[in-house]
Design a protein around this motif. Structure first.
Motif, mmCIF file in Angstrom:
data_model
loop_
_atom_site.group_PDB
_atom_site.id
_atom_site.type_symbol
_atom_site.label_atom_id
_atom_site.label_comp_id
_atom_site.label_asym_id
_atom_site.label_seq_id
_atom_site.Cartn_x
_atom_site.Cartn_y
_atom_site.Cartn_z
ATOM 1 N N PRO A 224 58.061 50.330 73.770
ATOM 2 C CA PRO A 224 59.606 49.873 73.587
ATOM 3 C C PRO A 224 59.982 49.836 72.091
ATOM 4 N N MET A 225 58.893 49.406 71.432
ATOM 5 C CA MET A 225 59.260 48.939 69.981
ATOM 6 C C MET A 225 59.333 50.323 69.344
ATOM 7 N N MET A 226 58.591 51.516 69.565
ATOM 8 C CA MET A 226 58.782 52.877 68.838
ATOM 9 C C MET A 226 59.921 53.425 69.457
ATOM 10 N N THR A 227 60.179 53.317 70.599
ATOM 11 C CA THR A 227 61.424 54.300 71.310
ATOM 12 C C THR A 227 62.614 53.646 70.910
ATOM 13 N N GLN A 228 62.948 52.285 70.939
ATOM 14 C CA GLN A 228 64.054 51.433 70.948
ATOM 15 C C GLN A 228 64.388 50.917 69.404
ATOM 16 N N VAL A 229 63.187 50.794 68.655
ATOM 17 C CA VAL A 229 63.510 50.237 67.386
ATOM 18 C C VAL A 229 63.390 51.376 66.201
ATOM 19 N N THR A 230 62.221 52.097 66.408
ATOM 20 C CA THR A 230 61.926 52.988 65.546
ATOM 21 C C THR A 230 62.806 54.165 65.457
ATOM 22 N N GLY A 231 62.957 54.548 66.975
ATOM 23 C CA GLY A 231 63.607 55.871 67.335
ATOM 24 C C GLY A 231 62.843 57.093 67.704
ATOM 25 N N PHE A 232 61.676 56.685 68.003
ATOM 26 C CA PHE A 232 60.640 57.930 68.637
ATOM 27 C C PHE A 232 61.211 58.430 69.974
ATOM 28 N N ALA A 233 61.158 59.687 70.329
ATOM 29 C CA ALA A 233 61.089 60.045 71.710
ATOM 30 C C ALA A 233 60.109 59.531 72.438
ATOM 31 N N ASP A 234 60.332 59.522 73.825
ATOM 32 C CA ASP A 234 59.216 58.868 74.685
ATOM 33 C C ASP A 234 57.965 59.762 74.599
ATOM 34 N N GLY A 235 58.196 61.142 74.478
ATOM 35 C CA GLY A 235 56.979 61.882 74.475
ATOM 36 C C GLY A 235 56.254 61.815 73.255
ATOM 37 N N SER A 236 56.720 61.006 72.151
ATOM 38 C CA SER A 236 56.008 60.852 70.886
ATOM 39 C C SER A 236 55.025 59.646 71.089
ATOM 40 N N VAL A 237 55.352 58.754 72.011
ATOM 41 C CA VAL A 237 54.262 57.472 72.142
ATOM 42 C C VAL A 237 52.776 57.926 72.449
ATOM 43 N N THR A 238 52.430 58.966 72.905
ATOM 44 C CA THR A 238 51.147 59.525 73.289
ATOM 45 C C THR A 238 50.481 59.595 71.923
ATOM 46 N N VAL A 277 49.047 43.430 57.573
ATOM 47 C CA VAL A 277 49.803 44.512 58.059
ATOM 48 C C VAL A 277 50.504 44.336 59.350
ATOM 49 N N LEU A 278 49.939 43.507 59.990
ATOM 50 C CA LEU A 278 50.663 43.069 61.457
ATOM 51 C C LEU A 278 52.129 42.382 60.879
ATOM 52 N N ALA A 279 52.143 41.778 60.047
ATOM 53 C CA ALA A 279 53.415 40.975 59.456
ATOM 54 C C ALA A 279 54.339 41.791 58.830
ATOM 55 N N LEU A 280 53.762 43.100 58.394
ATOM 56 C CA LEU A 280 54.571 44.005 57.794
ATOM 57 C C LEU A 280 55.392 44.719 58.743
ATOM 58 N N PHE A 281 54.547 45.122 59.872
ATOM 59 C CA PHE A 281 54.867 45.927 61.039
ATOM 60 C C PHE A 281 56.432 45.587 61.381
ATOM 61 N N THR A 282 56.735 44.167 61.206
ATOM 62 C CA THR A 282 58.103 43.912 61.566
ATOM 63 C C THR A 282 59.124 44.751 60.767
ATOM 64 N N VAL A 283 58.589 45.101 59.337
ATOM 65 C CA VAL A 283 59.555 45.973 58.500
ATOM 66 C C VAL A 283 59.435 47.487 58.812
ATOM 67 N N ALA A 285 58.318 49.020 61.101
ATOM 68 C CA ALA A 285 58.519 49.630 62.448
ATOM 69 C C ALA A 285 60.149 50.372 62.532
ATOM 70 N N HIS A 286 61.121 49.946 61.404
ATOM 71 C CA HIS A 286 62.072 50.668 61.178
ATOM 72 C C HIS A 286 62.278 52.020 60.655
ATOM 73 N N ASN A 287 61.007 52.474 60.230
ATOM 74 C CA ASN A 287 60.708 53.726 59.607
ATOM 75 C C ASN A 287 59.369 54.748 60.150
ATOM 76 N N LYS A 288 59.900 55.835 60.662
ATOM 77 C CA LYS A 288 59.199 56.509 61.655
ATOM 78 C C LYS A 288 57.917 56.825 60.764
ATOM 79 N N ILE A 289 57.638 57.240 59.585
ATOM 80 C CA ILE A 289 56.637 57.280 58.890
ATOM 81 C C ILE A 289 55.841 56.152 58.632
ATOM 82 N N ALA A 290 56.408 55.252 58.098
ATOM 83 C CA ALA A 290 55.657 53.964 57.674
ATOM 84 C C ALA A 290 55.058 53.436 59.185
ATOM 85 N N ALA A 291 55.855 53.637 60.378
ATOM 86 C CA ALA A 291 55.482 52.907 61.349
ATOM 87 C C ALA A 291 53.966 53.729 61.826
#
Length: 440
Positions: A224-238, A277-283, A285-291
């Protein structure tokens, strides 16, 4: 590298695959049995609980046989559990199959860690443990995606048959390549339990729960973090999970390599960097490459702690390490369960899908503090040991000098006594001579 490590890694690959592949097959399993997705989720929860409960129970039972024989029995149990899942006619039977398979998990990695460490020289133990765990990390890169693909195309039952086949290969490898290692003479259950009175063993296990828990606080809610926050498609999670798995492989190997050289500094770096790194992930997570980069780093830093923590438990539970090693594997699953629950709490409280990252950062930071406490206590114990040893040495020296002084005094007294006796004899002789002279 001893070929026996390859056999252990194959077994670990099969175990890692069956643990995680179910997450990608829940919709298929739920649809086949006519249950809801949350109900199907018990296949994940039941497995985790089976690992925690089974680790100490199976290890205790294994104290009656050789370690090689126990590893073979555990792989047999793993095969039976997966075959039972594959042919399950109803959901309840599949759940039983998952639990049966999970009973082998903790004890296999616990006993396998001890065997791997005994196969190599003392300065290579962490590397050998890391080599065995490579099977688990590679499972997340290769086994889980392929198992998911196979299950979605040919049916989920075929996936569990394939995993059972992996178990057969692992069993054959252990039987052929792992040398016979009889159980240590004189080691009984009470000796194994005594390890849990060691503060350092308990601290290492607490670091395992909190450190690795930090990883899964974020990864449990990665979809849910990657699809709803970052904007990845469902198939990208794998494929994001594949990146996480690649990070795990690299971190595991690096952690094993450096833990043999500087174990505690390795833990400081890995846990400290993981918290950041976990603390930075809150930031990020809003960019696909950085995430994507952050997910890889979380996998690497999280698994870099595994070989040093497992080795630390083995080192401080010396003489009876098997049960402590297995329970530490259960501690990883306890950390997973704890962090997943805490992550769910903050999401339910309305803090958003990135909030579990803060939970993970806090857990990792706490683990780092425990590492500092552990090292401090260890240094203090060493200093106390040196003082006691030095005091004993001084006392011994004083005793020796005292004995030498007494001996010298006794020698002088003996000489004086001898001199006195000689003097007395001489005086008596003089008196006799004078008396003779007077008579004459």
């Amino acid at each position: 590298m001893p070929l026996a490590l390859l056999a252990l890694a194959i077994g670990a690959f099969g175990i890692g695959t069956t643990e995680f592949v179910i997450m990608g097959l829940l919709p298929e399993v739920a649809g086949d049995f006519g249950v809801s997705i949350p109900t199907a989720g018990f296949l994940v929860t039941g497995y985790a609980l089976g690992v925690m409960i089974g680790a100490p129970i199976m290890t205790v039972l294994g104290t009656k046989v050789s370690r090689k024989r126990m590893l073979m029995l555990l792989m047999g149990l793993f095969i039976v559990g997966n075959l039972l899942s594959a042919v399950a006619p109803v959901f309840g039977v599949m759940l039983i199959g998952r639990i049966v398979a999970s009973l082998a998990h903790g004890a296999f990695f616990g006993i396998g860690s001890v065997v791997a460490a005994e196969l190599v020289a003392p300065h290579k133990k962490a590397g050998a443990i890391a080599m065995m765990f490579t099977g688990l990390t590679v499972a997340n890169v290769v086994g889980v995606p392929l198992g998911t693909l196979l299950g979605q195309t040919a049916g989920w039952r075929i996936t569990f048959v394939a995993v059972a086949v992996l178990g057969v290969i692992g069993l054959a490898g252990v039987a052929k390549l792992v040398p016979e290692m009889p159980r240590a003479e004189g080691v009984r259950l009470r000796h194994e339990l005594a390890a849990f009175r060691n503060t350092q063993v308990l601290l290492a296990m607490a670091m395992t729960v909190l450190g690795f828990g930090g990883v899964f606080a974020a990864i449990t809610y990665i979809a849910p973090m990657m699809t709803q926050v970052t904007g990845f498609a469902d198939g990208s999670v794998t494929w994001l999970l594949v990146l996480f798995g690649l990070g795990m492989v690299g971190g595991n190997l690096v952690g094993g390599r450096f833990a043999d050289r500087a174990l505690m500094p390795m833990l400081y770096v890995a846990l400290g960097a993981l918290a950041v790194v976990l603390a930075l992930f809150t930031v990020t997570a809003h960019n696909k490459i950085a995430a994507a980069v952050t997910i890889t780093l979380i996998g690497a830093l999280g698994f870099a702690t595994v070989p040093p923590l497992q080795k630390r438990v083995l080192d401080h539970a010396q003489g009876a390490p098997t049960l402590a090693s297995a329970v530490n594997i259960g501690a990883f699953n306890l950390g997973n369960a704890l962090s997943a629950w805490l992550g769910g709490v903050v999401i339910a409280a309305g803090f958003g899908y990135t909030a579990p990252n803060w939970v993970g950062a806090a857990l990792a930071a706490t683990a780092l503090m425990l590492a500092v406490v552990s090292a401090t206590l260890e240094r203090r114990a060493v200093r106390v040991g040196r003082v006691v040893t030095g005091s004993q040495a001084v006392t011994s020296a004083q005793t020796v000098r005292g004995a030498q002084h007494i001996g010298s005094a006794q020698d002088v007294g003996s000489a004086q006594d001898a001199g006195g006796a000689t003097g007395g004899g001489t005086a008596a002789t003089d008196q006799a001579e004078r008396a003779t002279a007077d008579r004459h």
